[in-house]
Design a protein around this motif. Structure first.
Motif, mmCIF file in Angstrom:
data_model
loop_
_atom_site.group_PDB
_atom_site.id
_atom_site.type_symbol
_atom_site.label_atom_id
_atom_site.label_comp_id
_atom_site.label_asym_id
_atom_site.label_seq_id
_atom_site.Cartn_x
_atom_site.Cartn_y
_atom_site.Cartn_z
ATOM 1 N N ALA A 26 37.139 -23.924 -45.592
ATOM 2 C CA ALA A 26 36.566 -22.903 -44.710
ATOM 3 C C ALA A 26 37.670 -22.028 -44.133
ATOM 4 C CB ALA A 26 35.785 -23.569 -43.575
ATOM 5 N N GLN A 27 37.404 -20.737 -44.029
ATOM 6 C CA GLN A 27 38.360 -19.780 -43.496
ATOM 7 C C GLN A 27 37.817 -19.183 -42.194
ATOM 8 O OE1 GLN A 27 41.496 -19.133 -44.941
ATOM 9 N NE2 GLN A 27 40.816 -20.967 -45.998
ATOM 10 N N VAL A 28 38.677 -19.048 -41.215
ATOM 11 C CA VAL A 28 38.318 -18.447 -39.940
ATOM 12 C C VAL A 28 38.554 -16.950 -40.061
ATOM 13 C CG1 VAL A 28 38.918 -18.320 -37.499
ATOM 14 C CG2 VAL A 28 38.925 -20.533 -38.669
ATOM 15 N N SER A 29 37.542 -16.146 -39.727
ATOM 16 C CA SER A 29 37.698 -14.692 -39.830
ATOM 17 C C SER A 29 38.363 -14.121 -38.591
ATOM 18 C CB SER A 29 36.346 -14.023 -40.055
ATOM 19 O OG SER A 29 35.481 -14.280 -38.963
ATOM 20 N N GLN A 30 38.077 -14.697 -37.444
ATOM 21 C CA GLN A 30 38.704 -14.290 -36.190
ATOM 22 C C GLN A 30 38.387 -15.330 -35.133
ATOM 23 O OE1 GLN A 30 36.884 -10.435 -35.705
ATOM 24 N NE2 GLN A 30 35.366 -11.205 -34.298
ATOM 25 N N GLU A 31 38.979 -15.164 -33.961
ATOM 26 C CA GLU A 31 38.756 -16.116 -32.873
ATOM 27 C C GLU A 31 37.886 -15.476 -31.796
ATOM 28 O OE1 GLU A 31 41.905 -18.909 -31.406
ATOM 29 O OE2 GLU A 31 41.820 -17.540 -29.690
ATOM 30 N N LEU A 32 36.941 -16.240 -31.280
ATOM 31 C CA LEU A 32 36.129 -15.809 -30.141
ATOM 32 C C LEU A 32 36.799 -16.388 -28.903
ATOM 33 C CD1 LEU A 32 33.611 -14.477 -28.938
ATOM 34 C CD2 LEU A 32 32.385 -16.613 -29.383
ATOM 35 N N SER A 33 37.476 -15.549 -28.139
ATOM 36 C CA SER A 33 38.232 -16.007 -26.961
ATOM 37 C C SER A 33 37.290 -16.388 -25.824
ATOM 38 C CB SER A 33 39.180 -14.908 -26.486
ATOM 39 O OG SER A 33 38.428 -13.824 -25.942
ATOM 40 N N LEU A 34 37.823 -17.124 -24.870
ATOM 41 C CA LEU A 34 37.050 -17.490 -23.686
ATOM 42 C C LEU A 34 36.563 -16.231 -22.972
ATOM 43 C CD1 LEU A 34 35.962 -19.500 -21.600
ATOM 44 C CD2 LEU A 34 38.226 -19.514 -20.552
ATOM 45 N N LYS A 35 37.427 -15.226 -22.871
ATOM 46 C CA LYS A 35 37.065 -13.971 -22.197
ATOM 47 C C LYS A 35 35.898 -13.286 -22.921
ATOM 48 C CE LYS A 35 39.160 -9.631 -20.624
ATOM 49 N NZ LYS A 35 40.404 -8.856 -20.564
ATOM 50 N N ALA A 36 35.976 -13.202 -24.242
ATOM 51 C CA ALA A 36 34.919 -12.557 -25.018
ATOM 52 C C ALA A 36 33.625 -13.362 -24.969
ATOM 53 C CB ALA A 36 35.373 -12.366 -26.468
ATOM 54 N N LEU A 37 33.729 -14.687 -25.031
ATOM 55 C CA LEU A 37 32.549 -15.538 -24.942
ATOM 56 C C LEU A 37 31.873 -15.364 -23.588
ATOM 57 C CD1 LEU A 37 30.703 -17.768 -26.059
ATOM 58 C CD2 LEU A 37 32.345 -19.438 -25.166
ATOM 59 N N ALA A 38 32.666 -15.386 -22.517
ATOM 60 C CA ALA A 38 32.115 -15.211 -21.172
ATOM 61 C C ALA A 38 31.450 -13.845 -21.037
ATOM 62 C CB ALA A 38 33.213 -15.386 -20.130
ATOM 63 N N LYS A 39 32.031 -12.823 -21.655
ATOM 64 C CA LYS A 39 31.450 -11.478 -21.605
ATOM 65 C C LYS A 39 30.096 -11.449 -22.315
ATOM 66 C CE LYS A 39 32.653 -6.646 -22.465
ATOM 67 N NZ LYS A 39 33.664 -5.725 -22.981
ATOM 68 N N ARG A 40 30.026 -12.098 -23.476
ATOM 69 C CA ARG A 40 28.752 -12.172 -24.220
ATOM 70 C C ARG A 40 27.681 -12.876 -23.389
ATOM 71 N NH1 ARG A 40 29.765 -14.080 -30.476
ATOM 72 N NH2 ARG A 40 31.184 -12.405 -31.073
ATOM 73 N N VAL A 41 28.044 -14.045 -22.836
ATOM 74 C CA VAL A 41 27.075 -14.827 -22.062
ATOM 75 C C VAL A 41 26.633 -14.054 -20.827
ATOM 76 C CG1 VAL A 41 26.720 -16.951 -20.732
ATOM 77 C CG2 VAL A 41 27.892 -17.048 -22.942
ATOM 78 N N SER A 42 27.573 -13.396 -20.148
ATOM 79 C CA SER A 42 27.206 -12.663 -18.930
ATOM 80 C C SER A 42 26.273 -11.496 -19.244
ATOM 81 C CB SER A 42 28.443 -12.196 -18.166
ATOM 82 O OG SER A 42 28.972 -11.023 -18.691
ATOM 83 N N SER A 43 26.413 -10.890 -20.431
ATOM 84 C CA SER A 43 25.528 -9.785 -20.803
ATOM 85 C C SER A 43 24.108 -10.264 -21.126
ATOM 86 C CB SER A 43 26.102 -9.008 -21.988
ATOM 87 O OG SER A 43 25.982 -9.740 -23.186
ATOM 88 N N GLN A 44 23.958 -11.565 -21.371
ATOM 89 C CA GLN A 44 22.653 -12.132 -21.711
ATOM 90 C C GLN A 44 22.004 -12.858 -20.541
ATOM 91 O OE1 GLN A 44 23.903 -14.661 -24.918
ATOM 92 N NE2 GLN A 44 24.044 -12.994 -26.392
ATOM 93 N N THR A 45 22.711 -12.940 -19.414
ATOM 94 C CA THR A 45 22.210 -13.675 -18.245
ATOM 95 C C THR A 45 22.467 -12.867 -16.981
ATOM 96 O OG1 THR A 45 24.325 -14.799 -17.829
ATOM 97 C CG2 THR A 45 22.809 -15.875 -19.386
ATOM 98 N N THR A 46 22.128 -13.467 -15.857
ATOM 99 C CA THR A 46 22.395 -12.818 -14.570
ATOM 100 C C THR A 46 23.742 -13.241 -13.987
ATOM 101 O OG1 THR A 46 21.222 -14.573 -13.395
ATOM 102 C CG2 THR A 46 19.934 -12.627 -14.050
#
Length: 121
Positions: A26-46
């Motif tokens: 398996a090859q990793v295409s890129q990394e999902l950072s903590l900052k980016a993950l938190a940004k995604r989750v915050s955009s989907q929640t309050t």
């Protein structure tokens, strides 16, 4: 969704005389950072990005504390985490000591939903 992989020629470590065979890796295409993950989750929640980050960090710290206490940490649909010990064998239980323990790893057992996402890849 396609699974990114490459092909590697690998030998059998248990039988060095055996011919190498082609295996998928398996090859990793890129990394999902903590900052980016938190940004995604915050955009989907309050919750704000800072709140999501704080919750993730506290969750990891509590998971580590639980694992150290010998607990299996259950994340529901995500899966479970527990410690796994590797050791050298001893002739008898009486001759076994902590010196026989060669390592400790974190074992992850995926939940049903997570297992099923790979079925169509």
């Amino acid at each position: 969704m396609a699974l990114n992989y490459s092909i590697a020629m690998m030998g059998n470590p248990m039988n060095l005389e055996e011919a190498k065979k082609a295996y998928a890796k398996a090859q990793v295409s890129q990394e999902l950072s903590l900052k980016a993950l938190a940004k995604r989750v915050s955009s989907q929640t309050t919750a704000s990005r800072a709140d999501v980050t704080a919750v993730i960090i506290a969750t990891v710290e509590n998971m580590i504390d639980g694992l150290r206490a010998g607990e299996q940490v259950d994340f529901g649909d995500l899966g479970k985490f527990r410690l796994q010990i590797t050791s050298r064998g001893a002739e008898t239980a009486e001759k076994f000591s902590t010196a026989n323990i060669t390592g400790v790893n974190i074992q992850f057992i995926p939940g049903e939903d997570l297992k099923n996402i790979f079925a169509g890849m």
